[in-house]
Every structure is written in structure tokens, then in C-alpha cells.
Scaffold this motif. Structure first.
Motif, PDB file in Angstrom:
ATOM      1  N   VAL A  25       0.855  -1.184   0.000  1.00 42.88           N
ATOM      2  CA  VAL A  25       0.000   0.000   0.000  1.00 42.88           C
ATOM      3  C   VAL A  25       0.891   1.233   0.000  1.00 42.88           C
ATOM      4  O   VAL A  25       1.845   1.313   0.773  1.00 42.88           O
ATOM      5  CB  VAL A  25      -0.917   0.015   1.246  1.00 42.88           C
ATOM      6  N   ARG A  26       0.569   2.191  -0.875  1.00 40.67           N
ATOM      7  CA  ARG A  26       1.307   3.462  -0.933  1.00 40.67           C
ATOM      8  C   ARG A  26       0.352   4.610  -0.650  1.00 40.67           C
ATOM      9  O   ARG A  26      -0.788   4.596  -1.098  1.00 40.67           O
ATOM     10  CB  ARG A  26       1.908   3.675  -2.323  1.00 40.67           C
ATOM     11  N   ILE A  27       0.836   5.619   0.076  1.00 43.80           N
ATOM     12  CA  ILE A  27       0.090   6.848   0.315  1.00 43.80           C
ATOM     13  C   ILE A  27       0.861   7.948  -0.404  1.00 43.80           C
ATOM     14  O   ILE A  27       2.039   8.176  -0.111  1.00 43.80           O
ATOM     15  CB  ILE A  27      -0.048   7.136   1.816  1.00 43.80           C
ATOM     16  N   VAL A  28       0.208   8.594  -1.362  1.00 43.14           N
ATOM     17  CA  VAL A  28       0.890   9.530  -2.252  1.00 43.14           C
ATOM     18  C   VAL A  28       0.164  10.874  -2.255  1.00 43.14           C
ATOM     19  O   VAL A  28      -1.068  10.924  -2.364  1.00 43.14           O
ATOM     20  CB  VAL A  28       0.937   8.962  -3.691  1.00 43.14           C
ATOM     21  N   ALA A  29       0.920  11.961  -2.153  1.00 49.45           N
ATOM     22  CA  ALA A  29       0.369  13.314  -2.250  1.00 49.45           C
ATOM     23  C   ALA A  29       0.512  13.795  -3.685  1.00 49.45           C
ATOM     24  O   ALA A  29       1.550  13.580  -4.312  1.00 49.45           O
ATOM     25  CB  ALA A  29       1.113  14.260  -1.311  1.00 49.45           C
ATOM     26  N   GLY A  36       4.367  12.883  -4.601  1.00 48.11           N
ATOM     27  CA  GLY A  36       5.392  12.473  -3.653  1.00 48.11           C
ATOM     28  C   GLY A  36       4.854  11.420  -2.712  1.00 48.11           C
ATOM     29  O   GLY A  36       3.746  11.548  -2.198  1.00 48.11           O
ATOM     30  N   GLU A  37       5.626  10.382  -2.499  1.00 46.44           N
ATOM     31  CA  GLU A  37       5.200   9.308  -1.611  1.00 46.44           C
ATOM     32  C   GLU A  37       5.363   9.740  -0.159  1.00 46.44           C
ATOM     33  O   GLU A  37       6.441  10.147   0.262  1.00 46.44           O
ATOM     34  CB  GLU A  37       6.031   8.053  -1.894  1.00 46.44           C
ATOM     35  N   LEU A  38       4.277   9.641   0.604  1.00 50.20           N
ATOM     36  CA  LEU A  38       4.298   9.992   2.019  1.00 50.20           C
ATOM     37  C   LEU A  38       4.541   8.782   2.899  1.00 50.20           C
ATOM     38  O   LEU A  38       5.015   8.907   4.021  1.00 50.20           O
ATOM     39  CB  LEU A  38       2.972  10.640   2.417  1.00 50.20           C
ATOM     40  N   GLY A  39       4.179   7.610   2.396  1.00 53.05           N
ATOM     41  CA  GLY A  39       4.368   6.392   3.161  1.00 53.05           C
ATOM     42  C   GLY A  39       4.103   5.169   2.321  1.00 53.05           C
ATOM     43  O   GLY A  39       3.463   5.240   1.278  1.00 53.05           O
ATOM     44  N   ALA A  64       1.241  21.059   4.618  1.00 52.56           N
ATOM     45  CA  ALA A  64       0.025  21.770   4.256  1.00 52.56           C
ATOM     46  C   ALA A  64      -0.958  20.784   3.650  1.00 52.56           C
ATOM     47  O   ALA A  64      -0.562  19.738   3.125  1.00 52.56           O
ATOM     48  CB  ALA A  64       0.354  22.875   3.248  1.00 52.56           C
ATOM     49  N   ALA A  65      -2.221  21.107   3.722  1.00 52.54           N
ATOM     50  CA  ALA A  65      -3.246  20.245   3.136  1.00 52.54           C
ATOM     51  C   ALA A  65      -2.992  20.091   1.637  1.00 52.54           C
ATOM     52  O   ALA A  65      -2.670  21.050   0.938  1.00 52.54           O
ATOM     53  CB  ALA A  65      -4.622  20.829   3.366  1.00 52.54           C
ATOM     54  N   THR A  66      -3.111  18.874   1.167  1.00 55.45           N
ATOM     55  CA  THR A  66      -2.895  18.587  -0.251  1.00 55.45           C
ATOM     56  C   THR A  66      -3.743  17.378  -0.635  1.00 55.45           C
ATOM     57  O   THR A  66      -4.049  16.540   0.192  1.00 55.45           O
ATOM     58  CB  THR A  66      -1.405  18.329  -0.546  1.00 55.45           C
ATOM     59  N   ALA A  67      -4.110  17.330  -1.904  1.00 58.91           N
ATOM     60  CA  ALA A  67      -4.849  16.163  -2.395  1.00 58.91           C
ATOM     61  C   ALA A  67      -3.878  15.014  -2.570  1.00 58.91           C
ATOM     62  O   ALA A  67      -2.670  15.207  -2.714  1.00 58.91           O
ATOM     63  CB  ALA A  67      -5.522  16.500  -3.721  1.00 58.91           C
ATOM     64  N   GLY A  68      -4.395  13.814  -2.592  1.00 54.85           N
ATOM     65  CA  GLY A  68      -3.549  12.647  -2.792  1.00 54.85           C
ATOM     66  C   GLY A  68      -4.395  11.406  -2.972  1.00 54.85           C
ATOM     67  O   GLY A  68      -5.607  11.486  -3.167  1.00 54.85           O
ATOM     68  N   TRP A  69      -3.749  10.270  -2.901  1.00 56.51           N
ATOM     69  CA  TRP A  69      -4.450   8.997  -3.077  1.00 56.51           C
ATOM     70  C   TRP A  69      -3.735   7.891  -2.324  1.00 56.51           C
ATOM     71  O   TRP A  69      -2.571   8.022  -1.986  1.00 56.51           O
ATOM     72  CB  TRP A  69      -4.610   8.668  -4.557  1.00 56.51           C
TER      73      TRP A  69
END
Length: 70
Positions: A25-29, A36-39, A64-69
């Protein structure tokens, strides 16, 4: 679901086809100039057909708040 604010750690669940029950599982902004990968982490579940998985992924929240997936 869309529009949620995520805070670490993130509990994830779903279904997947996964070799030996390992689902990455990847958390991306969606940051400028590019995503950019956050985790990233591995959760257990899945299998030779669509099967459930569940787990917890830690990530670094952006400044800062940002969209991601996920």
C-alpha cells in the motif's frame, strides 16, 4: 472515500489478488511539481483470487493540506 482528511497511522482494508498474501500500500500526495510518496507499507491478505486484506500504514503528513491517493 474521496475528500477525507487522513491522519497517520492509516487503517486500510479492501480486496486484492496478492502473491503469498502480501499487499503493498502506498500513500501519495499530488504535490507540485509531481506526486510524492508519504508512506508505504505491507499489509496481509489477498490470495490467488480476490480476497480481503487489512492493515495499518504509517506515513508522514505533509506540512500543508494537499490532495492525494492511497
Amino acid at each position: 472515500s474521496a475528500g477525507q482528511v487522513l491522519t497517520p497511522p492509516l487503517d486500510v482494508r479492501g480486496t486484492a489478488v496478492a502473491f503469498e498474501g502480501t499487499v503493498t500500500v502506498r500513500i501519495v500526495a499530488d504535490a507540485d511539481p509531481g506526486p510524492g510518496e508519504l508512506g508505504r507499507g505491507v499489509v496481509t491478505g489477498g490470495g490467488d483470487g480476490m480476497r480481503p486484506f487489512a492493515g495499518r500504514i504509517d506515513f508522514t503528513a505533509p506540512g500543508a493540506a494537499t490532495a492525494g491517493w492511497v
